[in-house]
Scaffold this motif. Structure first.
Motif, PDB file in Angstrom:
ATOM      1  N   PRO A 128       0.881  -1.308  -0.067  1.00 49.26           N
ATOM      2  CA  PRO A 128       0.067   0.048   0.062  1.00 49.26           C
ATOM      3  C   PRO A 128       0.780   1.430  -0.003  1.00 49.26           C
ATOM      4  N   LEU A 129       0.293   2.292   0.017  1.00 49.41           N
ATOM      5  CA  LEU A 129       0.884   3.767  -0.402  1.00 49.41           C
ATOM      6  C   LEU A 129       1.176   4.193   1.097  1.00 49.41           C
ATOM      7  N   GLY A 130       2.468   4.178   1.219  1.00 53.34           N
ATOM      8  CA  GLY A 130       2.669   5.003   2.566  1.00 53.34           C
ATOM      9  C   GLY A 130       2.911   6.658   2.394  1.00 53.34           C
ATOM     10  N   LEU A 131       2.180   7.335   3.182  1.00 53.19           N
ATOM     11  CA  LEU A 131       2.441   8.879   3.034  1.00 53.19           C
ATOM     12  C   LEU A 131       3.084   9.212   4.562  1.00 53.19           C
ATOM     13  N   GLU A 132       4.214   9.947   4.103  1.00 53.75           N
ATOM     14  CA  GLU A 132       5.183  10.508   5.287  1.00 53.75           C
ATOM     15  C   GLU A 132       5.106  11.948   5.379  1.00 53.75           C
ATOM     16  N   ARG A 133       5.033  12.354   6.675  1.00 54.07           N
ATOM     17  CA  ARG A 133       4.827  13.517   7.034  1.00 54.07           C
ATOM     18  C   ARG A 133       5.968  13.990   8.105  1.00 54.07           C
ATOM     19  N   THR A 134       6.522  15.065   7.939  1.00 55.07           N
ATOM     20  CA  THR A 134       7.869  15.593   8.547  1.00 55.07           C
ATOM     21  C   THR A 134       7.480  17.078   9.369  1.00 55.07           C
ATOM     22  N   ASP A 135       8.106  17.306  10.290  1.00 54.76           N
ATOM     23  CA  ASP A 135       8.060  18.555  10.925  1.00 54.76           C
ATOM     24  C   ASP A 135       9.153  19.597  10.075  1.00 54.76           C
ATOM     25  N   PRO A 136       8.983  20.814  10.176  1.00 56.18           N
ATOM     26  CA  PRO A 136       9.752  21.695   9.306  1.00 56.18           C
ATOM     27  C   PRO A 136      11.320  21.434   9.741  1.00 56.18           C
ATOM     28  N   LEU A 137      11.512  21.161  11.085  1.00 56.16           N
ATOM     29  CA  LEU A 137      12.910  20.903  11.400  1.00 56.16           C
ATOM     30  C   LEU A 137      13.588  19.506  11.003  1.00 56.16           C
ATOM     31  N   GLY A 138      12.584  18.525  10.623  1.00 49.97           N
ATOM     32  CA  GLY A 138      12.930  17.165  10.258  1.00 49.97           C
ATOM     33  C   GLY A 138      13.335  16.454  11.311  1.00 49.97           C
ATOM     34  N   LEU A 139      12.809  16.695  12.511  1.00 48.58           N
ATOM     35  CA  LEU A 139      13.186  15.860  13.767  1.00 48.58           C
ATOM     36  C   LEU A 139      12.203  14.680  14.170  1.00 48.58           C
ATOM     37  N   SER A 140      10.997  14.864  13.616  1.00 48.59           N
ATOM     38  CA  SER A 140      10.071  13.825  13.568  1.00 48.59           C
ATOM     39  C   SER A 140       9.499  13.201  12.038  1.00 48.59           C
ATOM     40  N   ARG A 141       9.046  11.955  12.133  1.00 47.99           N
ATOM     41  CA  ARG A 141       8.448  11.744  10.940  1.00 47.99           C
ATOM     42  C   ARG A 141       7.511  10.566  11.374  1.00 47.99           C
ATOM     43  N   ARG A 142       6.143  10.855  10.459  1.00 43.97           N
ATOM     44  CA  ARG A 142       5.172   9.767  10.735  1.00 43.97           C
ATOM     45  C   ARG A 142       4.814   9.102   9.240  1.00 43.97           C
ATOM     46  N   THR A 143       4.825   7.992   8.928  1.00 47.04           N
ATOM     47  CA  THR A 143       4.420   7.279   7.803  1.00 47.04           C
ATOM     48  C   THR A 143       3.006   6.371   8.051  1.00 47.04           C
ATOM     49  N   VAL A 144       2.204   6.882   7.181  1.00 45.19           N
ATOM     50  CA  VAL A 144       0.620   6.227   7.419  1.00 45.19           C
ATOM     51  C   VAL A 144       0.438   5.488   6.108  1.00 45.19           C
ATOM     52  N   ALA A 145      -0.199   4.368   6.032  1.00 43.43           N
ATOM     53  CA  ALA A 145      -0.636   3.752   5.066  1.00 43.43           C
ATOM     54  C   ALA A 145      -2.134   4.060   4.502  1.00 43.43           C
ATOM     55  N   TYR A 146      -2.128   4.383   3.218  1.00 43.26           N
ATOM     56  CA  TYR A 146      -3.356   4.780   2.570  1.00 43.26           C
ATOM     57  C   TYR A 146      -3.694   3.885   1.511  1.00 43.26           C
ATOM     58  N   GLY A 147      -4.874   3.475   1.239  1.00 42.24           N
ATOM     59  CA  GLY A 147      -5.466   2.878   0.192  1.00 42.24           C
ATOM     60  C   GLY A 147      -4.972   1.481   0.582  1.00 42.24           C
ATOM     61  N   GLU A 148      -5.329   0.428  -0.598  1.00 41.89           N
ATOM     62  CA  GLU A 148      -4.941  -0.941  -0.561  1.00 41.89           C
ATOM     63  C   GLU A 148      -3.986  -1.316  -1.299  1.00 41.89           C
ATOM     64  N   ALA A 149      -3.361  -2.634  -0.951  1.00 40.34           N
ATOM     65  CA  ALA A 149      -2.275  -3.219  -1.970  1.00 40.34           C
ATOM     66  C   ALA A 149      -3.074  -3.718  -3.127  1.00 40.34           C
ATOM     67  N   ASP A 150      -2.229  -3.778  -4.309  1.00 38.25           N
ATOM     68  CA  ASP A 150      -2.817  -3.992  -5.476  1.00 38.25           C
ATOM     69  C   ASP A 150      -1.718  -4.958  -6.301  1.00 38.25           C
ATOM     70  N   ALA A 151      -1.889  -5.542  -7.401  1.00 38.53           N
ATOM     71  CA  ALA A 151      -0.763  -6.174  -8.011  1.00 38.53           C
ATOM     72  C   ALA A 151      -0.962  -6.350  -9.309  1.00 38.53           C
ATOM     73  N   PHE A 152      -0.101  -6.440 -10.252  1.00 35.06           N
ATOM     74  CA  PHE A 152      -0.181  -6.754 -11.740  1.00 35.06           C
ATOM     75  C   PHE A 152       0.831  -7.565 -12.086  1.00 35.06           C
ATOM     76  N   VAL A 153       0.646  -8.438 -13.346  1.00 33.26           N
ATOM     77  CA  VAL A 153       1.315  -9.552 -13.977  1.00 33.26           C
ATOM     78  C   VAL A 153       2.167  -9.105 -15.175  1.00 33.26           C
ATOM     79  N   VAL A 154       3.480  -9.720 -14.900  1.00 36.42           N
ATOM     80  CA  VAL A 154       4.528  -9.533 -16.037  1.00 36.42           C
ATOM     81  C   VAL A 154       4.502 -10.947 -16.539  1.00 36.42           C
ATOM     82  N   ARG A 155       4.145 -10.874 -17.941  1.00 38.00           N
ATOM     83  CA  ARG A 155       4.103 -12.089 -18.544  1.00 38.00           C
ATOM     84  C   ARG A 155       5.595 -12.235 -19.402  1.00 38.00           C
ATOM     85  N   PRO A 156       5.531 -13.752 -20.012  1.00 42.40           N
ATOM     86  CA  PRO A 156       6.756 -13.577 -20.775  1.00 42.40           C
ATOM     87  C   PRO A 156       6.618 -12.934 -22.269  1.00 42.40           C
TER      88      PRO A 156
END
Length: 384
Positions: A128-156
């Motif tokens: 799933p998509l991870g959305l990262e948010r940081t403070d202006p000084l870069g001291l703290s970071r939080r990553t939250v998952a949004y949406g659902e996982a997906d997949a596609f197929v690579v064939r020969p």
């Protein structure tokens, strides 16, 4: 949640605060407290979860190896506050893709487009998509998952090939073997009735003459059968790319028969992988199955030929292997007479590797080092 910088500031602030109070240095204590407060504010800054909606589109869902596929993630701000300082990370096949997100005003949306990895076959997980948010000084970071996982197929990767003609399958006067497929196009022979036979095929005149219930055996003589053996042992190939090329060759040959609605049987080093009866979706099913083929742990390829001694007879047998280990390929000798035509493909740079000729000296061998070579050699084999 703290970044390395945040941890450094927190540790330094705690040390300065303690030393300042113990040694009586108020300035050091004040500096330490300021650092700790900055870390606390940074944590509070990144703590709220932004009200965002994320949707993903993948096009196309099924793609040939090496072709272009694209992922599109739409981020929409469902909150009432403008969001800044966001960065998105999407995981594709185990690789992290970093996506910059501009300022999102309330009700605004942003489409992030990025190419998907298609260099290797398989079912590639996305998200799933991870959305990262940081403070202006870069001291703290939080990553939250949004949406659902997906997949596609690579064939020969597939190239256009003709179907190898095989004598019995195209003989319109009728088959020469009692093991030909049961069908309804051509009368073959009268035989005794067995439980389950269609009573509409009972030949009453012959039954009355012989005193035994006799039925007509009808056969379909127009469908060439293709039995495809893919050596899936990694030791059979000099390089990983050679194995990928071998899968491409098998896919091209099988797809040529399946797209014409001809029966195809696909076997790996460990045995049967797929049996297609000639229906309309067989070509797609074949490519989907080969997309998931991986190297097998068998030390010998002999198991791939197990059961072929009882093959219906006729049709073509195509064996795709590398230029490395040939263990078990001698089993080809015990089944080759069950087929009208047998061809061996040697995939890799050294198509005349030692020991190859001893495996099947009377079987045509096609050296293949690229799909272009496959097209040229296969067309020559088809008219031989």
């Amino acid at each position: 949640m703290l970044t390395p910088t945040g941890w450094g500031v927190a540790v330094a602030g705690a040390v300065l605060t303690a030393l300042g109070y113990v040694l009586g240095y108020r300035e050091a204590a004040a500096l330490g407290i300021a650092g700790l407060l900055a870390v606390a504010v940074a944590v509070v800054w990144t703590l709220p979860r932004p009200r965002l909606e994320a949707t993903r589109r993948i096009a196309p869902r099924k793609v040939a190896r090496g072709e272009y596929a694209e992922g599109v993630v739409t981020l929409a701000n469902a909150g009432t506050r403008t969001r800044r300082g966001l960065r998105a990370t999407d995981v594709c096949g185990g690789e992290a893709l970093s996506l910059a997100v501009p300022v999102l005003r309330p009700g605004g949306a942003y489409d992030a487009r990025y190419p998907l990895p298609t260099a290797r076959r398989g079912r590639i997980a996305v998200g799933p998509l991870g959305l990262e948010r940081t403070d202006p000084l870069g001291l703290s970071r939080r990553t939250v998952a949004y949406g659902e996982a997906d997949a596609f197929v690579v064939r020969p990767k597939v190239c256009v090939l003709p179907v190898l003609p095989s004598g019995t399958a195209h003989h319109m006067e009728g088959p020469t073997s009692d093991t030909a497929d049961d069908g309804s196009l051509t009368f073959h022979v009268l035989r005794e009735y067995v439980l389950g036979d269609d009573l509409r095929r009972v030949h009453w005149r012959s039954s009355a003459r012989t005193g035994t219930l006799m039925v007509r055996q009808m056969v379909d003589v127009s469908l060439p059968h293709t039995t495809l053996v893919l050596d899936t042992r990694p030791v059979a190939y000099g390089r990983d790319d050679d194995f990928e090329l071998a899968v491409d060759c098998a896919a091209s040959i099988g797809h040529a028969a399946a797209r014409s609605n001809f029966p195809v049987e696909l076997r790996g080093a460990g045995g049967l992988l797929l049996r297609a009866d000639g229906s309309g979706q067989d070509a797609e099913a074949l490519l989907d199955r080969l997309a998931l083929v991986t190297g097998s742990a068998e030390r010998s390829a002999a198991a791939a030929f197990d059961g072929l001694e009882n093959h219906r007879g006729g049709g073509s047998l195509i064996v795709v292997t590398g230029t490395g280990d040939t263990e078990g390929l001698a089993a080809l000798g015990r089944v080759r007479r069950r087929f009208d035509r047998v061809t061996l493909l040697r995939v890799g740079g050294d198509a005349q590797a030692p020991g190859v000729r001893e495996v099947a000296s009377d079987v045509p061998q096609l050296p293949i080092d690229s799909l272009n070579a496959l097209v040229a050699n296969w067309r020559w084999e088809a008219v031989r």
